[in-house]
Motif scaffolding. Structure first.
Motif, short mmCIF file in Angstrom:
data_model
loop_
_atom_site.label_atom_id
_atom_site.label_comp_id
_atom_site.label_asym_id
_atom_site.label_seq_id
_atom_site.Cartn_x
_atom_site.Cartn_y
_atom_site.Cartn_z
N ASP A 35 0.82 -1.21 0.00
CA ASP A 35 0.00 0.00 0.00
C ASP A 35 0.86 1.27 0.00
O ASP A 35 0.54 2.23 -0.69
N VAL A 36 1.95 1.25 0.76
CA VAL A 36 2.84 2.41 0.81
C VAL A 36 3.46 2.66 -0.56
O VAL A 36 3.47 3.79 -1.05
N SER A 37 3.94 1.60 -1.21
CA SER A 37 4.58 1.79 -2.52
C SER A 37 3.55 2.15 -3.59
O SER A 37 3.80 3.01 -4.42
N ARG A 38 2.41 1.51 -3.56
CA ARG A 38 1.37 1.73 -4.58
C ARG A 38 0.74 3.13 -4.46
O ARG A 38 0.42 3.75 -5.46
N SER A 39 0.58 3.59 -3.24
CA SER A 39 -0.08 4.88 -3.00
C SER A 39 0.90 6.03 -2.86
O SER A 39 0.50 7.15 -2.58
N GLU A 40 2.19 5.72 -3.02
CA GLU A 40 3.25 6.72 -2.90
C GLU A 40 3.18 7.49 -1.58
O GLU A 40 3.31 8.71 -1.52
N ILE A 41 2.97 6.76 -0.50
CA ILE A 41 2.93 7.35 0.84
C ILE A 41 4.35 7.60 1.31
O ILE A 41 5.22 6.73 1.19
N ARG A 42 4.61 8.78 1.83
CA ARG A 42 5.95 9.11 2.34
C ARG A 42 6.16 8.38 3.67
O ARG A 42 5.28 8.34 4.51
N GLU A 43 7.34 7.83 3.83
CA GLU A 43 7.64 7.04 5.03
C GLU A 43 8.66 7.73 5.93
O GLU A 43 9.54 7.09 6.48
N GLU A 44 8.53 8.99 6.10
CA GLU A 44 9.46 9.74 6.95
C GLU A 44 8.92 9.79 8.38
O GLU A 44 8.56 10.83 8.88
N GLY A 45 8.86 8.72 9.04
CA GLY A 45 8.27 8.65 10.37
C GLY A 45 7.58 7.32 10.50
O GLY A 45 8.11 6.30 10.10
N ALA A 46 6.35 7.33 11.00
CA ALA A 46 5.61 6.09 11.19
C ALA A 46 4.39 6.03 10.29
O ALA A 46 3.73 7.04 10.07
N VAL A 47 4.11 4.84 9.79
CA VAL A 47 2.91 4.57 9.00
C VAL A 47 2.26 3.35 9.63
O VAL A 47 2.93 2.36 9.92
N ILE A 48 0.96 3.43 9.85
CA ILE A 48 0.22 2.32 10.46
C ILE A 48 -0.86 1.86 9.49
O ILE A 48 -1.57 2.68 8.91
N GLY A 49 -0.97 0.56 9.31
CA GLY A 49 -2.02 -0.01 8.46
C GLY A 49 -2.93 -0.90 9.28
O GLY A 49 -2.45 -1.70 10.08
N LEU A 50 -4.23 -0.74 9.12
CA LEU A 50 -5.22 -1.60 9.77
C LEU A 50 -6.01 -2.31 8.67
O LEU A 50 -6.52 -1.67 7.75
N TYR A 51 -6.10 -3.62 8.77
CA TYR A 51 -6.71 -4.41 7.72
C TYR A 51 -7.79 -5.33 8.30
O TYR A 51 -7.57 -5.97 9.32
N TYR A 52 -8.94 -5.36 7.63
CA TYR A 52 -10.05 -6.17 8.08
C TYR A 52 -10.28 -7.31 7.10
O TYR A 52 -10.28 -7.12 5.90
N GLY A 53 -10.47 -8.50 7.62
CA GLY A 53 -10.76 -9.67 6.81
C GLY A 53 -11.55 -10.62 7.67
O GLY A 53 -12.60 -10.26 8.18
N THR A 54 -11.03 -11.82 7.91
CA THR A 54 -11.69 -12.74 8.83
C THR A 54 -11.47 -12.30 10.27
O THR A 54 -12.10 -12.80 11.19
#
Length: 76
Positions: A35-54
């Motif tokens: 997601d970071v690479s695809r969305s070109e999110i800058r990673e100068e610090g912290a990035v948090i991802g929350l994912y819902y599935g089962t």
């Protein structure tokens, strides 16, 4: 969870047999890296991802690298 693999460096063993680089991590860590690479999110610090599935999964990246915590249980 697999007593027969106690003390075995599974990554090294798989790399040797497959002749390919091997990375083992939580699925949420791979999702966040994508997601970071695809969305070109800058990673100068912290990035948090929350994912819902089962269930609900999460991952944290700090300075462009996965943060896994003391025993691989980041934010669990």
């Amino acid at each position: 969870n697999f007593p027969g693999l106690d003390g075995v460096d599974i990554v090294e063993e798989m790399e040797k047999r497959l002749q390919l680089p091997v990375i083992i991590d939580h699925d949420a860590c791979f999702l966040l890296a994508y997601d970071v690479s695809r969305s070109e999110i800058r990673e100068e610090g912290a990035v948090i991802g929350l994912y819902y599935g089962t269930g609900m999964g999460n991952a944290i990246r700090i300075g462009g690298k996965s943060f896994t915590g003391k025993n691989g249980t980041t934010a669990e």
